[in-house]
Scaffold this motif. Structure first.
Motif, PDB file in Angstrom:
ATOM      1  N   PHE A 293     -12.286  82.859 185.081  1.00 36.63           N
ATOM      2  CA  PHE A 293     -13.401  82.953 184.125  1.00 36.63           C
ATOM      3  C   PHE A 293     -14.330  84.101 184.551  1.00 36.63           C
ATOM      4  O   PHE A 293     -15.306  83.885 185.273  1.00 36.63           O
TER       5      PHE A 293
ATOM      6  N   TYR B 193     -18.351  74.902 177.251  1.00 43.30           N
ATOM      7  CA  TYR B 193     -17.572  76.139 177.147  1.00 43.30           C
ATOM      8  C   TYR B 193     -18.490  77.359 177.126  1.00 43.30           C
ATOM      9  O   TYR B 193     -19.544  77.348 176.486  1.00 43.30           O
TER      10      TYR B 193
ATOM     11  N   VAL C  22     -16.756  75.547 181.543  1.00 43.67           N
ATOM     12  CA  VAL C  22     -16.460  74.182 182.014  1.00 43.67           C
ATOM     13  C   VAL C  22     -16.909  73.945 183.471  1.00 43.67           C
ATOM     14  O   VAL C  22     -16.262  73.213 184.223  1.00 43.67           O
TER      15      VAL C  22
ATOM     16  N   TRP D 255      -9.190  65.867 176.773  1.00 40.37           N
ATOM     17  CA  TRP D 255      -9.278  67.252 177.271  1.00 40.37           C
ATOM     18  C   TRP D 255      -8.598  67.368 178.638  1.00 40.37           C
ATOM     19  O   TRP D 255      -7.822  68.289 178.894  1.00 40.37           O
TER      20      TRP D 255
ATOM     21  N   TRP E 290      -7.790  78.523 186.451  1.00 46.26           N
ATOM     22  CA  TRP E 290      -8.398  79.428 185.479  1.00 46.26           C
ATOM     23  C   TRP E 290      -9.110  80.594 186.146  1.00 46.26           C
ATOM     24  O   TRP E 290      -9.618  80.479 187.264  1.00 46.26           O
TER      25      TRP E 290
HETATM   26  C1  BEZ Z   1      -9.628  76.943 176.383  1.00 47.56           C
HETATM   27  O1  BEZ Z   1      -8.558  76.700 175.858  1.00 47.56           O
HETATM   28  O2  BEZ Z   1     -10.420  77.647 175.807  1.00 47.56           O
HETATM   29  C2  BEZ Z   1      -9.935  76.417 177.744  1.00 47.56           C
HETATM   30  C3  BEZ Z   1      -8.952  75.777 178.446  1.00 47.56           C
HETATM   31  C4  BEZ Z   1      -9.225  75.331 179.725  1.00 47.56           C
HETATM   32  C5  BEZ Z   1     -10.455  75.511 180.285  1.00 47.56           C
HETATM   33  C6  BEZ Z   1     -11.447  76.140 179.559  1.00 47.56           C
HETATM   34  C7  BEZ Z   1     -11.187  76.610 178.299  1.00 47.56           C
END
Ligand code: BEZ
Length: 254
Positions: free
Chosen positions: A164, A243, A138, A200, A162
């Motif tokens: 990542f 994603y 994202v 979202w 988050w």
């Molecule tokens: C997910 O649920 O996969 C997700 C949630 C927030 C940001 C990116 C991915």
């Protein structure tokens, strides 16, 4: 799922409407788990238990944990043995043949604490099979939200909820926690959003929207939507999020 402010806003009915794709797209990581009848499996960040139920259908004995009370209640309604626990501090000891997790680990901002808790929860030889958001996930959405917040003098980077990781970073952490990594890969997975970008943002971006003045929130979201429209929305008003998944399978020594 974890992460402070977001925890209080998970509502199973809204989640079901805006984010059912999260469990629907969990089949590849579920296939990697290969649960067997009688195995004891922990679903870490079980959410409302849709995938937990699928694991249980294999005959495995499954415990789900989630840090959101509302999600634990929803999972229990499906008949899941769901417990309220935080992935950083859960206290299982050598109880499980496998730990499974889908779309939850990126909400847990202290990965080494989580890996220590997972390793503690597993029996010797136990496996850890999971998927989370990976490096670059994202990215466009984050950049747009940061730009909208910066216009208001707010440092959006300080509010990103988050984690990542890259494959190399997570592999190294797994190995330091005592795991052998059998597979780990970053997988770009453009993800259609059933209720558009606004749905979202409402579901997942509370931590980033929270610093806004309540009266300004709608306008700020509209600005983010217009910034992102050229890259994430097609001519038929279908939104797709950028994603990237990190999927892995690892195991402890026997
Ligand atoms: C997910 O649920 O996969 C997700 C949630 C927030 C940001 C990116 C991915």
């Amino acid at each position: 799922m974890d992460s402070e402010q977001q925890l209080n806003t998970w509502q199973p009915d809204i989640y079901d409407r805006n984010a059912r794709f999260v469990s629907d797209l969990g089949s590849p990581v579920l296939a990697m788990l290969q649960p067997s009848p009688g195995e004891r499996i922990l679903d870490l960040g079980c959410g409302d238990g849709v995938l937990t139920e699928k694991i249980a259908a294999s005959g495995a004995i499954v415990v789900g944990v989630d840090a959101s009370e509302a999600m634990v209640a929803a999972a229990r309604q499906r008949g899941i043995d769901a417990r309220l626990a935080n992935g950083h501090s859960m206290r299982f000891e050598r109880e499980f043949d496998a730990v499974f997790s889908n779309a939850a680990l990126h909400w847990m901002r202290e990965p080494d604490a989580v890996l220590a808790a997972v390793s503690r929860a597993l029996k010797p030889g136990g496996r850890f099979v999971a998927e989370l958001g990976g490096h670059g996930c994202v990215a466009a959405i984050i950049v747009a939200l940061e730009a909208v917040l910066a216009r208001r003098g707010i440092n959006g980077a300080a509010h990103i909820p988050w984690y990542f990781p890259t494959a190399a970073d997570y592999r190294a952490r797994l190995e330091r926690a005592g795991f052998t990594v059998d597979y780990i890969e970053l997988i770009p997975r453009p993800t259609p959003l059933p209720t558009g970008l606004e749905g979202w943002l409402d579901t997942f971006a509370e931590n980033l929207l929270k610093p806004l003045q309540p009266a300004d929130r709608k306008r700020a979201v509209a600005e983010a939507v217009e910034l992102l429209r050229p890259v994430l929305c097609d001519e038929r008003e279908r939104w797709t999020a950028d994603y990237i998944r990190l999927r892995f399978s690892a195991r402890l020594a026997s």
